[in-house]
Structure formats: structure tokens, C-alpha cells
Design an enzyme around this catalytic site. Sequence first.
Site, short mmCIF file in Angstrom:
data_model
loop_
_atom_site.label_atom_id
_atom_site.label_comp_id
_atom_site.label_asym_id
_atom_site.label_seq_id
_atom_site.Cartn_x
_atom_site.Cartn_y
_atom_site.Cartn_z
CG HIS A 54 -0.44 0.03 2.46
ND1 HIS A 54 0.45 -0.89 3.10
CD2 HIS A 54 -0.36 1.04 3.46
CE1 HIS A 54 0.60 -0.43 4.25
NE2 HIS A 54 0.37 0.66 4.50
CG HIS A 56 0.17 4.27 4.59
ND1 HIS A 56 -0.61 3.62 5.78
CD2 HIS A 56 -0.82 5.22 4.25
CE1 HIS A 56 -1.83 3.93 5.60
NE2 HIS A 56 -2.02 5.02 5.02
CG ASP A 58 4.75 3.14 7.50
OD1 ASP A 58 4.03 3.45 6.79
OD2 ASP A 58 4.73 2.10 8.14
CG HIS A 59 4.05 0.33 4.38
ND1 HIS A 59 4.19 -1.26 4.61
CD2 HIS A 59 3.83 0.94 5.32
CE1 HIS A 59 3.69 -1.22 5.88
NE2 HIS A 59 3.63 0.10 6.27
CG HIS A 113 -3.67 -0.08 6.98
ND1 HIS A 113 -3.63 0.62 8.13
CD2 HIS A 113 -2.60 0.17 6.26
CE1 HIS A 113 -2.45 1.14 8.30
NE2 HIS A 113 -1.81 1.05 7.07
CG ASP A 137 0.81 -1.01 8.01
OD1 ASP A 137 1.89 -2.02 7.78
OD2 ASP A 137 1.01 -0.28 7.87
CG HIS A 175 4.53 -1.73 11.56
ND1 HIS A 175 5.18 -0.40 11.61
CD2 HIS A 175 3.77 -1.48 10.44
CE1 HIS A 175 4.96 0.34 10.65
NE2 HIS A 175 3.90 -0.21 9.80
FE FE Z 1 3.06 0.83 8.19
ZN ZN Z 2 0.31 1.58 6.62
#
Ligand code: FE
Ligand code: ZN
Length: 257
Positions: A54, A56, A58-59, A113, A137, A175
Site C-alpha cells: 500500500h 503509506h 513507511d512502505h 487499512h 499493515d 511492523h
Molecule cells: Fe505501516
Molecule cells: Zn500503513
Amino acid sequence: MQVFRIKALSDNYIFLLYDAEQNIAAVVDPAEAQPVLTKLDELKVELIAIFNTHHHYDHVGGNQKLIEKFPQLTVYGGISDKGRIPQQKVFLEDGDRINFGDGTGEVLFVPGHTRAHIAYYFPPQKSEEMGNLFCGDTLFAGGCGRLFEGTPAQMVNSLSKIRALPDNTRVWCAHEYTLKNLQFAMTVDSKNPELQQRYELVLAHRSRQEATVPSLLGVEKQTNPFLRWEQPALQLAANSNDSVQTFARLREMKDRF
Ligand code: FE
Ligand code: ZN
């Protein structure tokens, strides 16, 4: 196919897929580029693909730098993430197949998410092997992702697809949230002996700073409250006899936990 777990940012994991025979690598959700480049150097291997779950930050934070280093690599992501994933070239839908080395992965559309989230499932190639699920996530060890763009009904549907996979599947989630997740789980499912056992185990692992990812899907099915919405104990904790409402209330309780 070998999988390497790489720590990134504060609590993210990046996963490097490595095919030694063909000497190729792919990476799932590169939060940042540097730790991936370090691992590629160590293995002396070319990166040929990025599999994003996805959009985001942090990905996908490492996408740009990795493609500068390996201009021929292909960036995969969900079709509904069009325009949100840097350098995305392939737009995947539920049921699509992707090839990496001698393995073939299946794409699961798992909104909740985010509205575009996908997961990648690589079934075992031989009967004694384990399958590998890269679920971003959506499912976490002992928990699940927050609902930013999706509804509880969507997430229950998405988690049902994951729950239908074989017990003998490694869950590579993005995570290290397991201890906090299980602390919450203990407040809503405290009489579950498998959960009690897992909680003690994870507590011990984390006190030694050891990773708890990957987990095993069979263990998630027995202990993760977000896969157990029809269990009486969890319906009682959520004060509901409806699966989606039970899930929704547990998720709200976890948001405030
Ligand atoms: Fe994340
Ligand atoms: Zn995420």
C-alpha cells in the site's frame, strides 16, 4: 526462495526475497533504501522488483532511491493505488499472479487499512515447505492494521481471505507491534490458553530484543482477536453477537488502548 527480514525506521520490517539460483532479489515494502542496498551488497545480487502492499510512506519511502540504483526494476502495487505509489509500473488486482524466480505469488485484495491495500501469498512449492504471506499493515502478529480508509465490514472480508490460507503459512507483517497487540488481546480474551502461552513467549522474546515476525498463521487463528470475531469470548468482550460489529468494537477498543 529465501526471505530476509530487514529492520527499518523505528519499528518497520522490510522483506528481501532472494533466489540464489538465478541470483535475483525483490523487496517487499522498502520503507527506506539504505538498509536494502546494504543487504543487496552483502548478497552481491541485483534487485529486479519492488512489491508494495500500500501507499503509506513507511512502505514506499525507499522506492525512488532503489529505482535510481536499479533503473530496470519493476514496481508492483494495487490497481487502486494508481498515482500514490512512486514509480509503480504494474497495477494488480485480486487473483493476479506474480512471478519471482521459481516461485509464483498470488495477489489478495485486502482493503481496510487503506482502500487499495493488497497482500502477496506464495504457496509452498513442496509439501514440506511453508507458504509465505506478505500482508503489509492488514494482519499483524496478534493484531491488525487501523482502519484509515476502509470499513469494518471490508476489513472482516479481507481478514477472512487471509484466514482461509493454510495454517502452515509464515506471516510477514510490516511492523514489530506484537507485544502491544498481545497486551490488548489479553484484555479481551484472557481465558484463551494459547493466547496466554503466546503472550509469555513474546514477552520473553521482546525482553531480549528479538523479532517476533514472521509468525505462523495457525497461531494467529488461535490467538489473534482480529481473526476471532465469532468466538463467544470475544463477542462477550465486544458486547455483540454480530461478527462485523464484534470486529468493529474490538478495533475501536484497540485504537484507544
Ligand atoms: Fe505501516
Ligand atoms: Zn500503513
